[in-house]
Design an enzyme around this catalytic site. Sequence first.
Site, short mmCIF file in Angstrom:
data_model
loop_
_atom_site.label_atom_id
_atom_site.label_comp_id
_atom_site.label_asym_id
_atom_site.label_seq_id
_atom_site.Cartn_x
_atom_site.Cartn_y
_atom_site.Cartn_z
N GLY A 179 -7.36 -7.53 -10.86
CA GLY A 179 -7.70 -8.69 -9.83
C GLY A 179 -6.73 -8.67 -8.78
CB CYS A 187 -40.30 -8.99 -9.90
SG CYS A 187 -40.62 -7.55 -8.78
CB CYS A 212 -41.62 -4.47 -11.69
SG CYS A 212 -39.99 -5.73 -11.80
CB CYS A 263 -36.59 -6.24 -8.12
SG CYS A 263 -37.35 -6.77 -9.76
CB CYS A 279 -38.33 -2.97 -8.56
SG CYS A 279 -39.78 -4.04 -8.32
#
Lengths: 227, 290, 260
Positions: free
Chosen positions: B31, B240, B243, B265, B271
């Site tokens: 980080g 979606c 899909c 997607c 997808c």
Amino acid sequence: MIEIQNLTKSFTLHNQGGVAIPVMAGAHLRVAPGECVGLVGRSGAGKSTLMRMVYGNYLAGGGSIRIGGVDVVTAEPRQILALRRAVLGHVSQFLRVVPRVPTLEVVAEPLLRLGIAPQAARARAADLLARLNIPERLWRLSPTTFSGGEQQRVNIARGFAHDYPALLLDEPTASLDAQNREVVLCLIEEAKARGAAILGIFHDESARDRVCDRLVDVTGFTPGLAA
Amino acid sequence: MTDQAYNFAYLDEQTKRMIRRALLKALAIPGYQVPFASREMPMPYGWGTGGVQVTAACLTPDDRLKVIDQGADDTTNAVSIRRFFQRTAGVATTERTTDATVIQTRHRIPEQPLAEGQILVYQVPIPEPLRFLEPRETETRKMHELEEYGLMHVKLYEDIARHGEIATAYAYPVRVEGRYVMDPSPIPKFDNPKLAGNPAIQLFGAGREARIYALPPYSDVVSLDFEDHPFTASKADHACDLCGSGSSYLDEVITDDRGTRMFVCSDTDFCAARQAQGHCGRLSPQGDAP
Amino acid sequence: MTLMQNAITAAPLLSVQGLTKRYGPRIGCADVGFDLYPGEVLGIVGESGSGKSTLLSCLAGHQRPDQGRILFDGADVLAFSEAERRRLLRGDWAYVHQNPRDGLRMGVSAGGNVGERLMAVGARNYAAIRDSATDWLGRVEIAADRIDDRPSAFSGGMQQRLQIARNLVTGPRLVFMDEPTGGLDVSVQARLLDLLRGLVRDLGLSVVIVTHDLAVVRLLADRLMVMKSGRVVETGLTDQVLDDPQHAYTQLLVSSVLQV
């Protein structure tokens, strides 16, 4: 309660050639609990100067002022502040307050500073204002807009809000009508009765005769004026 | 084949060494933003110069590279970066998340869970999460040093005060290993949970700002929030249209001038794989439906 | 008498000894020392260039003095690490700037400004933070429905009151104030003074206030320190220093202003 010994004071005016003006020498007096002592002497003799020194407002040159175990002459500022908060009250001739603060708060403030609950402090303030005939409709207003007499009464109410063991009164009855003058004299008598030691300046002779147990002529403490 | 005019993966070996050192330091201090000597790259800032440098420093000839832009393999940015490495490193490329060893991404984490051994490289426009509230770089560094992160919550507070909820939807700040607050790059906050405990190595490169930071595998990553306004990984409330997935992050596409919309997607590989498996959505060609 | 006893036996909250700051050959402030006790308000007065602002910035940790000691609650503040010092600055200490723009985040709402110090010390409950902010806005007489407005939409007096709320929300024990009423209209000043007095009394704050306005210290300060050319020339009870000044410079200062 108040004991002054060998007090001296002079003013040095640095910006006027450094001239030193002695204004007091060898002042001494004592005020016992329950006693009221009046300062007399002609104008300029140093009555106010002495009162201011007792309150710590003027710095003494030497000697001692003992009040409730504290010597004002040598005390630290915070000791004097504590003294003023709890022990030594002062009713001056002039009211000095923050503009905009309501009268009731002005009178209750000495009690609030002592940590007394706001409700009790305000009740006590209301009581005093009512006694001193300040109309209730004015209590929410700032005293800065009041007449001279009204301001003086607010000032007295503030000065008597807390039961100080020692009190300094500077012309407490000046500019008051007969009715209010009577109230103030009663307040002074009540303070004496509960054991307060009072030092005052009273130009009002009949008031002086009524409340003062003794008079002290400050002329005797004034260099150059002493007979 | 590598274009003979270039060193392998474009950058010279000294530069790669410098970047790898920064990467190692970044992995050692999860980080923390490590400064590095960012190079001029043959593309404008904002097009992934940071990510490209990190990718170049990580690539070996055996790697298989995937590049996505907002989840898609077929957008300009993804295509040109992929082509850049094909030409300068000659590495294999793929569109399949599972097949890739290195994935450079702009603003998404693939839907397909990553595995150990994979490296995910993020393109970062603004690495400093405190920037918008405290413009002085000297001050923000001091704040990181002393873990003075109250300001981050002021930003979230302002969100709730203004919108009734934390409206920050992307680049949602996180705290790493209980220490550094980090900007996860502009990924949707839907992806934030995938930052945490991820088996893959996650590397972040900011080219213009010359900063690199990283999450080693299985890092503890917590999205900042309030007790009474907890973090939620939201997405459009649809499935979606191609899909039928109800769990993937969706792009909203306007399909005509009357405002007709479809949701698809954003992860094209995910997808396509689902469609190949026979899944279908509201707008799938009817003929192909099983 | 217990109050008196308390006031006299308590240890100083802030103790300053021999504080000196030079700017090259010039003296910012020299050999300044004082004790500040809990609940006390110390006024520092002097004209521009007298060193009062230098002294305040050294005390508050904005500048490092060349010599001297600053003890807060017995701890040597100058020996603190940066982290400890900053923790002090957002916890036990507060600093009210003359210009509220220096002490506020102008792009953050009033509620966020007040809440920042709470969040900095770990508050993580939005409703509680908002309740505190609302409470504090009330205490400084800002209407609760202004909580989501930015300070840029406020008047100067409101901004200054907001800055005070932002500083006091975490219950600091020591507040530094740099000309807090400077740049405000007289009527607005009075309101602010009244507010400050009430807060000081009710919260038992210790305050170091720097100002050139003797009327302000008359109403707010228990004690005064008069500075000239970087040195303290006189100290004492506020009313005593103003009514019976001893030093030539103080006499000049007091006689130069209109009756206060």
